[in-house]
Design an enzyme around this catalytic site. Structure first.
Site, short mmCIF file in Angstrom:
data_model
loop_
_atom_site.label_atom_id
_atom_site.label_comp_id
_atom_site.label_asym_id
_atom_site.label_seq_id
_atom_site.Cartn_x
_atom_site.Cartn_y
_atom_site.Cartn_z
N HIS A 6 98.43 9.30 54.45
CA HIS A 6 99.18 8.52 53.60
C HIS A 6 100.16 9.29 52.90
CE1 HIS A 6 97.72 4.50 53.79
NE2 HIS A 6 96.46 4.74 53.53
N ASP A 37 95.73 4.91 59.98
CA ASP A 37 94.82 4.81 60.96
C ASP A 37 94.90 5.77 62.01
OD1 ASP A 37 92.96 3.18 59.33
OD2 ASP A 37 93.45 1.28 60.29
N GLU A 77 99.16 1.37 56.41
CA GLU A 77 97.84 1.46 56.97
C GLU A 77 97.62 1.86 58.37
OE1 GLU A 77 95.61 2.04 54.79
OE2 GLU A 77 96.57 1.50 52.97
N HIS A 121 92.88 9.89 57.31
CA HIS A 121 93.72 8.77 57.18
C HIS A 121 94.30 9.05 55.82
CE1 HIS A 121 94.05 4.03 56.43
NE2 HIS A 121 93.94 4.58 55.27
N GLU A 122 93.79 9.42 54.84
CA GLU A 122 94.09 9.53 53.40
C GLU A 122 95.26 10.51 53.28
OE1 GLU A 122 93.85 7.33 51.41
OE2 GLU A 122 91.92 6.50 51.91
#
Length: 684
Positions: free
Chosen positions: A536, A596, A592, A532-533
């Site tokens: 980003h 996800d 987000e 997930h990070e």
């Protein structure tokens, strides 16, 4: 992830969690679950049981089915607004740190003059409630008299340096971040004042709750002002003017949806352009006073506020400005005073979040210590309760995820080779922070706690040191090794301005990560979070920055058009999802949601490569890490301001967009979880 309250600006909406961290300045993110690790392991066996007893069919609501027993049996304590997942870890870490501080204080660790010794001295001051209750508001009197003695806006401006470093509210705020066009250098970002309530809509007349909360806000300020010696009549006048001033300026600041677009906060202005905003305030002098010198340019965040600055900051408005400065100073100082001050100062935040009972004194003390010594607390916590072996293990998982992400980029069928090359360069240069930092910033060695002075006085001195040392970095080279999230924080983050991913020790616990869990479970927990990070870095904000953090377009025109089309599909799908009688804001939550689903797909790929892959455990683990109980007030608030979708939506919409979910749980057309193959979202 934290919302933009200046502190929140540092994460720029790219942290993984969390509902509640969006409101960091109005409530504390806490849960109260005992024996969480043992319960987590037990819960992983409960999905089939929930289906058998007919509570919820997982093909219709995966989140409810997996978490059925926990949701049914877990009570939300009166002093909490959210429990579950990272919020529980946050609570447990606070308890552990508080217990450690108490033990160190009893053993005389405060006798040494190093960073930990001074932290323990500060803890002893904060935890001595009898002494604090006896001292009353004595420590505030000098600053209150200083504010009262200022008779005009011009006199106020002459004192702005002293006021700023004492922590008193000014009609603008300043922070330090990498310059988005030269990421090797630290730049200054100027913003409007930070309002007390979490969203500008709470000040708007058309909001049916506005009158209630503004009334409570005035009542709270009035009570605090009476406690520092004002008559009830005078306190009501000051509080009323303070709230009126906040209503004056809040109309010009950015909304949460606007803040979610990182480009919105980068508006570089020359000093001449900045000075032209106001005939009454010398903004150049303010910058020189605080940062030591005027920059060649400064980024103005809420441009609309500064374009209207003279409408808000003028001699006619002086009484309101002074009242706001005074009332806000007392409100911000209250947590450092008596128990009565603490209780009075939390009225508004508790009403906004639905918190029925005040947080414990231990929690209040922890938060005071952490505010002043967060990196010291973090490094201590990471070394003591996480350690080098676990750091090495999780670092290996991060490197593995980066490798899979690289494969996905290379195999991508809609990006040109030129764009792929730049994307992979960014991935290869992503800085990894796991567990805790190797060293502390030198500023902490300058902090010396004076046991003969009050908690308030010591805190003010500490915050001045921290603030001045921060601005001393202005125009200096950015240190990409610097941690911008302390190791005792139960959260994770991606920093687009440094291309850095951070996984603090506090978040690397069960159910997210546990050496006693299967690899499939860990991949469904921390593995999906790691990915997930990483995602980003390529979300609609991260995609605008290169491998060191410069805001630059590294996409071909055709590729970026395809990227935007894929992003629009995310907006449209999530905007149709209902929660608590409302629709999710697909635009506000876009970054987000992309992270996800991207994180799930990358972690899923890693799981499938395991010799003993168990996709059922993988998906169940994802549902368990996001289980949550929350007050309806905080859920409504988060729907309005948070860059994340509600946790239940994150689970159900996330898994329903992965093809393996359908074969793993026999989900078919007609089931509520079903999304047609052609409508399933994917980026890579």
């Amino acid at each position: 992830m934290k919302k933009l309250k200046m502190v929140g600006l540092l994460t720029l909406g790219a942290a993984v969690v969390i509902s509640a961290s969006a409101c960091t300045n109005i409530l504390d993110r806490n849960g109260d679950v005992q024996n969480n690790n043992q319960k987590t392991i037990e819960e992983k066996t409960k999905t089939d049981e929930a289906v058998e007893v007919g509570k919820m069919k997982l093909q219709d609501d995966f989140y409810e089915a997996v978490n059925a027993k926990w949701l049914e049996t877990t009570e939300l304590p009166a002093d909490k607004v959210i429990i579950g997942g990272l919020v529980d870890l946050d609570t447990n870490v606070k308890k552990q740190v508080t217990a450690d501080l108490a033990k160190m204080a009893a053993e005389g660790r405060d006798k040494s003059d190093d960073e930990i010794g001074n932290m323990v001295k500060f803890y002893k001051l904060a935890s001595d409630r009898d002494k604090l209750n006896e001292q009353g508001y004595e420590a505030l009197k000098a600053d209150i008299e200083k504010i009262k003695s200022i008779k005009s806006l011009s006199e106020f401006a002459k004192n702005q340096k002293e006021l700023y470093f004492k922590g008193l509210a000014l009609p603008f705020s300043l922070t330090l971040l990498s310059d988005m066009k030269d990421a090797t250098k630290n730049g200054l970002y100027l913003e409007a004042p930070i309002p007390t309530m979490p969203d500008k809509s709470y000040y708007a007349a058309e909001n049916p709750q506005s009158e209630i909360f503004l009334g409570l806000y005035k009542k709270m300020l009035s009570e605090l002002l009476v406690k520092v010696g004002e008559s009830e009549l005078e306190a009501e006048r000051i509080a009323g003017e303070a709230v009126d001033f906040e209503q004056d300026f809040v109309q010009y600041i950015l909304s949460p949806a606007e803040y979610s677009n990182i480009e919105a906060i980068y508006n570089p202005k020359t000093i001449d352009e900045l000075k032209a905003y106001s005939k009454t305030i010398d903004l150049e002098k303010f910058l020189v006073d605080v940062a030591g010198k005027a920059p060649k340019h400064i980024s103005v965040i809420s441009v609309k506020y500064f374009e209207n600055l003279d409408k808000v900051i003028n001699d006619k408005n002086w009484d309101k400005i002074k009242s706001w400065t005074y009332a806000t100073f007392v409100l911000k100082s209250a947590p450092l005073l008596t128990d009565d001050f603490v209780a009075a100062s939390t009225q508004l935040s508790r009403a906004l979040s639905g918190q029925e009972k005040m947080a414990s004194t231990d929690e209040t003390v922890h938060n005071i210590v952490n505010s002043a010594f967060k990196d010291v607390v973090g490094k201590y916590y990471g070394e003591t309760h996480f350690g080098p072996e676990a750091r090495k293990d999780v670092t290996g998982m991060v490197e593995s995820m980066l490798g899979i992400y690289k494969e996905k980029l290379q195999e991508n069928d809609w990006m040109s080779e030129a764009t792929k090359t730049e994307a992979i360069k960014k991935l290869d240069n992503m800085k990894i922070h796991v567990g805790y930092p190797d060293k502390l910033d030198n500023r902490y060695s300058s902090i010396k706690v004076d046991e003969n002075k009050s908690l308030f006085e010591n805190n003010q001195a500490i915050q001045t040191i921290l603030s001045k040392s921060n601005f001393a970095k202005f125009d200096q080279t950015v240190d990409r090794d610097e941690w911008r999230m302390s190791a005792n924080t139960a959260n994770m983050t991606y920093q687009p301005l440094t291309n850095t991913i951070t996984f603090p020790a506090a978040s690397l616990q069960a159910p997210f990560y546990d050496k006693n869990q299967s690899a499939s479970e860990n991949y469904g927990g921390i593995g999906a979070i790691i990915a997930h990070e990483i995602s980003h870095g390529f979300d609609p904000n991260g995609a605008k920055f290169d491998e060191i953090g410069n805001m630059i377009n590294w996409w071909t025109e055709e590729d970026y058009k395809k990227y935007e089309e894929k992003g629009q599909a995310f907006i449209e799908q999530y905007s149709k999802v209902e929660y608590l009688g409302q629709k999710v804001n697909g635009q506000q939550t876009l970054t987000e949601n992309i992270a996800d689903i991207g994180g799930l797909m990358v972690a899923l790929e890693a799981t499938k490569q395991l010799p003993d892959a168990n996709l059922k455990e993988f998906y169940q683990s994802w549902a368990i890490i996001w289980r949550q109980k929350a007050r309806p007030e905080i859920e409504q608030l988060l729907l309005a301001i948070d860059s994340h979708s509600p946790n239940k939506v994150r689970v159900n919409t996330g898994v329903a967009n992965t093809n393996d979910f359908y074969s793993t749980f026999d989900v078919k057309e007609g089931d509520a979880m079903y999304i047609a193959p052609e409508e399933r979202l994917s980026l890579w």
